[in-house]
Scaffold this motif. Structure first.
Motif, mmCIF file in Angstrom:
data_model
loop_
_atom_site.group_PDB
_atom_site.id
_atom_site.type_symbol
_atom_site.label_atom_id
_atom_site.label_comp_id
_atom_site.label_asym_id
_atom_site.label_seq_id
_atom_site.Cartn_x
_atom_site.Cartn_y
_atom_site.Cartn_z
ATOM 1 N N MET A 478 0.823 -1.196 0.000
ATOM 2 C CA MET A 478 0.000 0.000 0.000
ATOM 3 C C MET A 478 0.858 1.245 0.000
ATOM 4 O O MET A 478 0.557 2.237 -0.643
ATOM 5 N N ASP A 479 1.930 1.184 0.772
ATOM 6 C CA ASP A 479 2.737 2.377 0.964
ATOM 7 C C ASP A 479 3.683 2.607 -0.210
ATOM 8 O O ASP A 479 3.721 3.681 -0.791
ATOM 9 N N HIS A 480 4.447 1.583 -0.568
ATOM 10 C CA HIS A 480 5.424 1.742 -1.655
ATOM 11 C C HIS A 480 4.857 1.328 -3.000
ATOM 12 O O HIS A 480 5.177 1.913 -4.009
ATOM 13 N N GLY A 481 4.096 0.272 -2.976
ATOM 14 C CA GLY A 481 3.704 -0.348 -4.236
ATOM 15 C C GLY A 481 2.713 0.494 -5.015
ATOM 16 O O GLY A 481 2.988 0.942 -6.130
ATOM 17 N N ILE A 482 1.559 0.702 -4.397
ATOM 18 C CA ILE A 482 0.484 1.365 -5.130
ATOM 19 C C ILE A 482 0.676 2.868 -5.118
ATOM 20 O O ILE A 482 0.931 3.475 -4.078
ATOM 21 N N GLU A 483 0.548 3.460 -6.301
ATOM 22 C CA GLU A 483 0.767 4.885 -6.431
ATOM 23 C C GLU A 483 -0.465 5.655 -5.965
ATOM 24 O O GLU A 483 -1.529 5.085 -5.768
ATOM 25 N N SER A 484 -0.296 6.962 -5.851
ATOM 26 C CA SER A 484 -1.445 7.792 -5.504
ATOM 27 C C SER A 484 -2.384 7.812 -6.718
ATOM 28 O O SER A 484 -1.961 7.570 -7.846
ATOM 29 N N ALA A 593 8.479 -3.526 -13.486
ATOM 30 C CA ALA A 593 8.368 -2.080 -13.331
ATOM 31 C C ALA A 593 7.078 -1.604 -13.975
ATOM 32 O O ALA A 593 6.774 -1.953 -15.116
ATOM 33 N N GLY A 594 6.318 -0.830 -13.235
ATOM 34 C CA GLY A 594 5.092 -0.260 -13.770
ATOM 35 C C GLY A 594 3.894 -1.180 -13.720
ATOM 36 O O GLY A 594 2.776 -0.740 -13.928
ATOM 37 N N GLU A 595 4.113 -2.468 -13.456
ATOM 38 C CA GLU A 595 2.974 -3.380 -13.500
ATOM 39 C C GLU A 595 2.603 -3.968 -12.150
ATOM 40 O O GLU A 595 1.490 -4.447 -11.960
ATOM 41 N N GLY A 596 3.563 -3.938 -11.250
ATOM 42 C CA GLY A 596 3.222 -4.433 -9.928
ATOM 43 C C GLY A 596 4.217 -5.440 -9.388
ATOM 44 O O GLY A 596 5.190 -5.811 -10.053
ATOM 45 N N THR A 597 3.955 -5.848 -8.180
ATOM 46 C CA THR A 597 4.845 -6.756 -7.472
ATOM 47 C C THR A 597 4.031 -7.915 -6.922
ATOM 48 O O THR A 597 2.913 -7.724 -6.466
ATOM 49 N N THR A 598 4.595 -9.094 -6.981
ATOM 50 C CA THR A 598 3.919 -10.255 -6.417
ATOM 51 C C THR A 598 4.853 -10.956 -5.442
ATOM 52 O O THR A 598 5.982 -11.297 -5.792
ATOM 53 N N PHE A 599 4.377 -11.104 -4.225
ATOM 54 C CA PHE A 599 5.110 -11.902 -3.251
ATOM 55 C C PHE A 599 4.466 -13.281 -3.235
ATOM 56 O O PHE A 599 3.246 -13.393 -3.127
ATOM 57 N N THR A 600 5.276 -14.299 -3.343
ATOM 58 C CA THR A 600 4.716 -15.641 -3.285
ATOM 59 C C THR A 600 5.323 -16.385 -2.105
ATOM 60 O O THR A 600 6.542 -16.489 -1.989
ATOM 61 N N ILE A 601 4.446 -16.864 -1.261
ATOM 62 C CA ILE A 601 4.891 -17.564 -0.066
ATOM 63 C C ILE A 601 4.521 -19.025 -0.213
ATOM 64 O O ILE A 601 3.406 -19.351 -0.610
ATOM 65 N N LYS A 602 5.472 -19.887 0.097
ATOM 66 C CA LYS A 602 5.168 -21.313 0.077
ATOM 67 C C LYS A 602 5.463 -21.891 1.447
ATOM 68 O O LYS A 602 6.544 -21.707 1.985
ATOM 69 N N ILE A 603 4.490 -22.584 1.972
ATOM 70 C CA ILE A 603 4.647 -23.160 3.299
ATOM 71 C C ILE A 603 4.234 -24.621 3.249
ATOM 72 O O ILE A 603 3.187 -24.947 2.709
ATOM 73 N N PRO A 604 5.055 -25.508 3.807
ATOM 74 C CA PRO A 604 4.630 -26.911 3.844
ATOM 75 C C PRO A 604 3.374 -27.047 4.694
ATOM 76 O O PRO A 604 3.223 -26.370 5.704
ATOM 77 N N LEU A 605 2.480 -27.921 4.264
ATOM 78 C CA LEU A 605 1.181 -28.040 4.921
ATOM 79 C C LEU A 605 1.284 -28.406 6.394
ATOM 80 O O LEU A 605 0.675 -27.805 7.242
#
Lengths: 747, 156
Positions: A478-484, A593-605
């Motif tokens: 919200m703070d860094h990623g999405i622009e005003s 750049a310009g399109e967004g960022t995706t964080f992907t988290i993988k956790i063993p069940l």
């Protein structure tokens, strides 16, 4: 000195649990409603009920500040309940804010109670109360400045604060209004009597009785109980325990008798209930319908103070009992209206109740942990018995038959135990909604949070650990990623930013992604900052995008020049990393750049028990998690082997070339099996690499219980060496569990 | 097993008492308060990526305990484990470790014995881990400093 009455202490836990649950539900309703920009009748009723329950139980606990505030919110919603049109576009936002603030106040108070226990001192909600009163007054069209609440609410806090005193002498229960009496008279034969007994020792019987009444309210045209208005009088709990809780009702036109019985049946903590219509119905029938008070148990609501209950006077001390010139509908006060509500939106309400009231019990988590640990021991013990070396070479058909049966049962038991520990991610996702809402307001951004797959279930331990990382990542996005909004428009994007939080179950892993459509990570900026901090270990141009993005996980790393209220101190992503590590998860970042960022988290069940393939190298055994294995194979004559200029060996499989890792070499084990033809290959993969591990032999598939290494060995960084832990095998020996992800990264 | 391992024995009774063991021909002592168990040598699972003196891990009644060979730690040549070889399981700062010794000797009370500070040693590696030297009857006991013995990570 404690603010809590001695006798209340045992109920504190129940109070905290119930109130927290209610508050979570409240937040959910509010967020939903705010998004829809409308409060439905259902919502209003729900909020009203929630506040009412909180008020009642807080007052019972002696928590005046909570009960007073809840009371004011309840007041405000009682106005809305009467005339929903009072909420208009101008004041809606303010009302939502007020309720959110109230909800926050409750939460912080509950937290303070949990943390400080006996040393808890209530905070003051004075200013918030005044604000809510003003809002209420404005809605009523009165002068906005009302430092002193108008007569009726003034009388009510007193009652709310001291509910177990008969503060309100006149038993002017709202039910005394002629309508119910008339109705009852009109259809005397339609009345049903049910006596309900609550589970032994479930505590707060009066509140539970009230909860039951609230549930029934929507489906009943007429509803009365003995004791009357149980929520206002603690003392009647013992009566309820002794004599049961008598409910008298007539089904609403829209509800069938079965529906009502099923509500009673599914209500929480109910031990048993019996239909006593005959017992009472005949008595009533014999008496003039309009005055059924003649019997010792009063079906007629207005006559509750009569013979049977000596504490009837006290029971009348309900907060709603004040003579009400202005709309002040107590939950029980509106039986004539109930059918309308039930008809209008009752379906959803009943459905939800039925869903929420499955036979749930709350169990201390430490007991579940214990159960899990025991399960692990049983799995080990079982394999100790069935693969006992002393059984080798014996003809034991029946033994193995029984052993298979045992195996089947322990597997089932394990599945059940695992499933008891699974909780859905909905709760965690819900909290993120709240963060996004607050940040939208404060940052002047328009961001929508889309959640997908909230119903995905994870182990409770994992669920607990995820809250903080999510919060940090959402804040970052919200703070860094999405622009005003202006920037977004200028960049040709829609004004509204979107953060997508999704979870899904892939193989043995939970994959959670947090994607924003913001400006993306700036590779050059990160490298620049990293260079300044001196954390680069090779020339900047040698870094792959993935590696560059990985840099932001390092503690103290923030590309923001100034720390804001929400982020920029460089702590967040480090917390994310640390928390995920405790549950064996990992995170990867993808950004354009310009399109967004995706964080992907993988956790063993699950953390505790894994399906593994046991392999041997000389005398040592290792366990490779099945989920990492693609296949295992022996060298056939036509398999192509290659050696590159460094002398590293490769194998050609179906047109692809994979490196060979000789386990005995990387771990320095002196084995005789060095010929690739003599041993066996296990092809393993992680997200970016596939390799073939060369081992002496496969022992077989085995469920193993993961045990962490003793703390003494922590200094040797075994995790980096490719081990995730060890396990005790059936014969008591130890096998090391390979962590294929780290293993492939290292070798 | 000496009767001092009776669980009824309080900790007070154990202070000042030492369990002595042999490495080569030297007698070492270890405070009895640290000692949890003495077991005969058993098969050790090797753990790669650890220094040589970490022999590996064993399964001690369901819990995993690392094994350290005192000989290797002191740069004394290793020898085959035999019937006399013992693992002394010690607990230091809630860390359980089994140390491999040639043989366990006895439990002595060192309170009344002559205890001297350390003379100069040639073997620096050994000296680092010793606290004091005592004379018991007619032989010397080298008292091991358990904390130091386990704490360092630079033994690679």
């Amino acid at each position: 000195m404690s603010v809590f009455d001695e006798s209340m202490i045992p109920m504190l836990e129940v109070f905290i649990y119930e109130t927290t649950t209610l508050l979570d539900q409240l937040d959910e309703i509010l967020l939903e409603a705010e998004k829809e920009k409308i409060l439905t009748d259902d919502n209003i009723n729900e909020i009203f009920r929630t506040m009412h329950t909180i008020k009642g139980s807080a007052a019972m606990m002696g928590l005046t500040s909570i009960s007073t505030l809840a009371h004011r919110v309840e007041d405000m919603f009682s106005i809305l309940r009467e005339t929903p049109s009072k909420m208009n576009d101008q004041n809606r936002g303010h009302i939502f804010d007020l309720v959110f603030q109230a909800s926050d106040f409750f939460k912080s108070e509950i937290e303070a109670i949990q943390q400080n226990g006996d040393d808890y001192y209530p905070a003051d909600a004075g200013s918030l109360i005044v604000e809510i009163e003003q809002e209420g007054a404005e809605m009523k069209g009165e002068a906005p400045v009302t430092p002193k609440p108008q007569p009726s609410p003034a009388a009510q806090p007193a009652a709310a604060q001291a509910p177990d005193q008969p503060a309100q002498p006149e038993p002017a229960a709202p039910e005394a209004s002629p309508t119910p009496a008339a109705e009852e008279a009109a259809s005397e034969n339609g009345l049903h009597y049910v006596r309900v007994f609550f589970e032994d020792g479930c505590q707060m019987e009066n509140i539970r009785a009230f909860a039951l009444l609230s549930q029934l309210k929507d489906s009943c045209g007429f509803l009365e109980s003995e004791p009357h208005a149980p929520e206002t009088n603690m003392a009647c709990s013992s009566d309820i325990v002794k004599n049961g809780f008598l409910v008298m009702f007539r089904p609403a036109p829209s509800s069938s008798l079965e529906e009502i019985y099923s509500i009673i049946e599914n209500a929480m903590n109910i031990k048993s209930y019996e239909d006593v219509t005959e017992e009472y119905g005949t008595v009533s029938a014999g008496v003039a319908p309009a005055a059924p008070a003649a019997s010792s148990v009063q079906p007629a609501p207005a006559s509750a103070p009569a013979a049977a209950a000596p504490s009837a006077e006290a029971k009348k001390a309900q907060p709603q009992a004040a003579p009400q010139p202005q709309p002040q509908p107590a939950p029980q006060a509106a039986p004539p209206k109930a059918p309308q509500r039930a008809g209008g939106a009752g379906e959803g309400g009943i459905g939800r109740n039925a869903l929420g009231k499955q036979s749930l019990i709350s169990v201390n988590q430490s007991k579940l942990d214990q159960l899990m640990a025991l399960m692990g021991e049983i799995v080990i013990a079982e394999s100790m018995v069935t693969s006992n070396p002393e059984l080798k070479g014996l003809q034991l058909d029946n033994f193995y038959k029984s052993a298979r049966q045992l195996r089947k049962l322990t597997n089932q038991l394990q599945d059940v135990i695992m499933s008891t520990r699974m909780v859905s991610l909905t709760g965690v996702f819900q909290k993120m909604n709240r963060i996004v809402r607050d940040m939208n307001k404060n940052l002047g951004k328009e961001v929508e949070l889309v959640t997908v797959g909230g119903e995905t279930e994870v182990d409770k331990t994992i669920n607990d650990v995820l809250g903080d990382p999510f919060m940090h990542m959402i804040r970052n996005s919200m703070d860094h990623g999405i622009e005003s909004p202006e920037e977004r428009l200028a960049a040709g994007k829609s004004e509204q930013g979107t953060i997508t939080l999704s979870a899904q179950n892939v193989g043995g892993e939970i994959v959670i992604s947090i994607a924003d459509d913001g400006r993306g990570l700036d590779r050059n900026k990160i490298l620049e900052k990293a260079e300044r901090n001196g954390i680069l270990t090779k020339p900047a141009s040698d870094y792959s995008d993935k590696e560059v993005f990985g840099l932001i996980m390092l503690p103290g790393f923030s590309t923001n020049e100034t720390a804001t209220e929400y982020s920029g101190r460089g702590v967040g992503m480090d917390v994310v990393h640390k928390n995920l590590e405790t549950v064996g998860g990992n995170i990867s970042i993808d950004s354009k750049a310009g399109e967004g960022t995706t964080f992907t988290i993988k956790i063993p069940l699950t953390l505790a028990i894994v399906d593994g393939m046991e392999i041997a190298v000389k005398h040592d055994t290792f366990t490779i998690p099945i989920t990492s294995i693609k296949q295992s194979f022996k060298l056939s004559e036509d398999t192509q082997l290659l050696t590159d200029t460094d002398g590293s060996e490769m194998i050609m499989l179906r047109g692809d070339c994979y490196p060979i890792i000789r386990l005995h070499e990387v771990y320095g084990i002196d084995t005789e099996v060095v010929n690739l033809e003599d041993g066996i290959f296990v092809q393993v993969e992680n997200e970016n690499k596939t390799a073939c591990i060369f081992v002496d032999q496969l022992i077989g598939e085995q469920q193993v219980v993961v045990k962490s290494f003793p703390p003494f060995l922590n200094r040797y960084n075994l995790k980096d060496a490719g081990f995730s832990g060890c396990t005790i095998r059936g014969d008591g020996s130890i096998s090391l569990i390979l962590d294929i992800n780290n293993f492939l990264n290292k070798f | 097993m000496p009767e001092e391992f009776n669980p009824a024995t309080t900790e007070d009774d154990l202070t000042g008492r030492f369990l002595t063991f042999y490495i080569d021909n030297a007698v070492y002592g270890i405070e009895l308060t640290h000692v949890i168990d003495i077991i005969s040598a058993q098969e050790v699972t090797n753990v790669p990526s650890t220094p040589a003196y970490v022999k590996g891990i064993i399964n001690l009644r369901g819990s995993i305990v690392p094994v350290i060979d005192v000989r290797l730690k002191f740069n004394i040549p290793e020898r085959e484990y035999d019937d006399h070889t013992c693992f002394i399981v010690v607990d230091i700062d809630d860390m359980q470790v089994a140390i491999v010794v040639d043989t366990v000797d006895e439990v002595v009370n060192l309170d009344n014995q002559v205890t001297a500070s350390l003379p100069e040693f040639n073997n620096v590696n050994t000296k680092e881990y010793l606290r004091s030297i005592s004379k018991v009857d007619n032989h010397l006991v080298l008292n091991l400093d358990c904390e130091k013995f386990l704490e360092d990570g630079n033994g690679f």
